[in-house]
Motif scaffolding. Structure first.
Motif, PDB file in Angstrom:
ATOM      1  N   UNK A   1       5.193   3.471  -0.927  1.00 29.36           N
ATOM      2  CA  UNK A   1       4.844   4.016  -2.220  1.00 29.36           C
ATOM      3  C   UNK A   1       3.899   3.383  -3.138  1.00 29.36           C
ATOM      4  N   UNK A   2       3.674   2.375  -3.190  1.00 35.51           N
ATOM      5  CA  UNK A   2       2.554   1.528  -3.949  1.00 35.51           C
ATOM      6  C   UNK A   2       1.307   1.741  -3.285  1.00 35.51           C
ATOM      7  N   UNK A   3       1.330   1.881  -1.963  1.00 31.93           N
ATOM      8  CA  UNK A   3      -0.108   2.166  -1.210  1.00 31.93           C
ATOM      9  C   UNK A   3      -0.421   3.545  -1.526  1.00 31.93           C
ATOM     10  N   UNK A   4       0.493   4.637  -1.393  1.00 32.50           N
ATOM     11  CA  UNK A   4       0.271   5.972  -1.635  1.00 32.50           C
ATOM     12  C   UNK A   4      -0.217   6.106  -3.080  1.00 32.50           C
ATOM     13  N   UNK A   5       0.487   5.464  -4.071  1.00 38.14           N
ATOM     14  CA  UNK A   5       0.061   5.558  -5.412  1.00 38.14           C
ATOM     15  C   UNK A   5      -1.348   5.047  -5.654  1.00 38.14           C
ATOM     16  N   UNK A   6      -2.010   4.174  -4.903  1.00 38.68           N
ATOM     17  CA  UNK A   6      -3.330   3.833  -5.157  1.00 38.68           C
ATOM     18  C   UNK A   6      -4.117   5.023  -5.177  1.00 38.68           C
ATOM     19  N   UNK A   7      -3.926   6.205  -4.387  1.00 37.90           N
ATOM     20  CA  UNK A   7      -4.847   7.345  -4.283  1.00 37.90           C
ATOM     21  C   UNK A   7      -6.291   6.981  -3.911  1.00 37.90           C
ATOM     22  N   UNK A   8      -6.435   6.000  -2.889  1.00 35.33           N
ATOM     23  CA  UNK A   8      -7.650   5.496  -2.446  1.00 35.33           C
ATOM     24  C   UNK A   8      -8.204   6.601  -1.843  1.00 35.33           C
ATOM     25  N   UNK A   9      -9.530   6.834  -2.090  1.00 42.41           N
ATOM     26  CA  UNK A   9     -10.243   7.890  -1.424  1.00 42.41           C
ATOM     27  C   UNK A   9     -11.546   7.399  -0.815  1.00 42.41           C
ATOM     28  N   UNK A  10     -12.203   8.413   0.148  1.00 40.58           N
ATOM     29  CA  UNK A  10     -13.274   7.871   0.890  1.00 40.58           C
ATOM     30  C   UNK A  10     -14.297   7.323   0.130  1.00 40.58           C
ATOM     31  N   UNK A  11     -15.009   6.242   0.714  1.00 43.50           N
ATOM     32  CA  UNK A  11     -15.998   5.746  -0.293  1.00 43.50           C
ATOM     33  C   UNK A  11     -15.481   4.624  -1.439  1.00 43.50           C
ATOM     34  N   UNK A  12     -14.354   4.568  -1.466  1.00 41.84           N
ATOM     35  CA  UNK A  12     -13.521   3.746  -2.386  1.00 41.84           C
ATOM     36  C   UNK A  12     -13.618   2.209  -1.905  1.00 41.84           C
ATOM     37  N   UNK A  13     -13.837   1.276  -2.574  1.00 39.09           N
ATOM     38  CA  UNK A  13     -13.648  -0.301  -2.203  1.00 39.09           C
ATOM     39  C   UNK A  13     -12.408  -0.945  -2.367  1.00 39.09           C
ATOM     40  N   UNK A  14     -11.827  -1.445  -1.211  1.00 43.96           N
ATOM     41  CA  UNK A  14     -10.594  -2.004  -1.405  1.00 43.96           C
ATOM     42  C   UNK A  14     -10.711  -3.472  -0.800  1.00 43.96           C
ATOM     43  N   UNK A  15      -9.842  -4.260  -1.649  1.00 43.87           N
ATOM     44  CA  UNK A  15      -9.938  -5.602  -1.235  1.00 43.87           C
ATOM     45  C   UNK A  15      -8.514  -6.030  -0.609  1.00 43.87           C
ATOM     46  N   UNK A  16      -8.420  -6.485   0.684  1.00 43.88           N
ATOM     47  CA  UNK A  16      -7.252  -6.933   1.100  1.00 43.88           C
ATOM     48  C   UNK A  16      -7.000  -8.358   0.942  1.00 43.88           C
ATOM     49  N   UNK A  17      -5.898  -8.806   0.452  1.00 47.69           N
ATOM     50  CA  UNK A  17      -5.627 -10.088  -0.032  1.00 47.69           C
ATOM     51  C   UNK A  17      -4.523 -10.705   0.758  1.00 47.69           C
ATOM     52  N   UNK A  18      -4.516 -11.595   1.460  1.00 53.30           N
ATOM     53  CA  UNK A  18      -3.485 -12.209   2.347  1.00 53.30           C
ATOM     54  C   UNK A  18      -3.354 -13.590   2.024  1.00 53.30           C
ATOM     55  N   UNK A  19      -1.910 -14.083   1.521  1.00 55.92           N
ATOM     56  CA  UNK A  19      -1.429 -15.280   1.283  1.00 55.92           C
ATOM     57  C   UNK A  19      -0.271 -15.744   1.615  1.00 55.92           C
ATOM     58  N   UNK A  20      -0.237 -16.768   2.395  1.00 54.29           N
ATOM     59  CA  UNK A  20       1.115 -17.229   2.904  1.00 54.29           C
ATOM     60  C   UNK A  20       0.946 -17.963   4.250  1.00 54.29           C
ATOM     61  N   UNK A  21       2.215 -18.435   4.782  1.00 55.87           N
ATOM     62  CA  UNK A  21       2.231 -19.281   5.993  1.00 55.87           C
ATOM     63  C   UNK A  21       1.607 -18.707   7.005  1.00 55.87           C
TER      64      UNK A  21
END
Length: 85
Positions: free
Chosen positions: A48-68
Motif C-alpha cells: 500500500x505504501x508503494x501504490x500510494x507513491x503514485x509513481x508514473x512513467x518518467x519519474x525518478x525513483x531512488x532505491x535505498x537498501x540498508x542492512x545485513x
C-alpha cells in the motif's frame, strides 16, 4: 547503505501488480528497503505504501537498501526494477 536511481519506464507506472511483486521480493530480505521520489518515501515491504507513491512513467525513483544482507538484496532489486518497472 546502497542506493540506485531509476527512471520509471513502464507506461502504467508503479501499478498494483508491480507494487505487489516488488513488495514480495523485498520481504525476502532482512534489510530495510525504501523507494524515494519527489512525492515522498515508501517502504518496499508494504504494498500500500508503494501504490500510494503514485509513481508514473518518467519519474525518478531512488532505491535505498540498508542492512545485513544489503548487497544481495540490492543486486536482486536493482535488476527487478530494470526488468519490471
Amino acid at each position: 547503505m546502497i542506493s540506485y536511481e531509476y527512471i520509471v519506464s513502464d507506461k502504467q507506472g508503479l501499478h498494483a501488480i508491480n507494487a505487489m511483486r516488488l513488495s514480495r521480493a523485498a520481504a525476502e530480505y532482512e534489510s530495510r528497503i525504501t523507494l524515494k521520489s519527489r512525492k515522498g518515501t515508501a517502504d518496499c515491504k508494504n504494498v500500500l505504501s508503494l501504490i500510494g507513491m503514485g509513481a508514473r512513467q518518467g519519474e525518478c525513483l531512488e532505491l535505498i537498501v540498508e542492512g545485513p544482507d544489503e548487497n544481495k538484496a540490492f543486486g536482486f532489486l536493482k535488476e527487478f526494477l530494470r526488468t519490471n518497472l
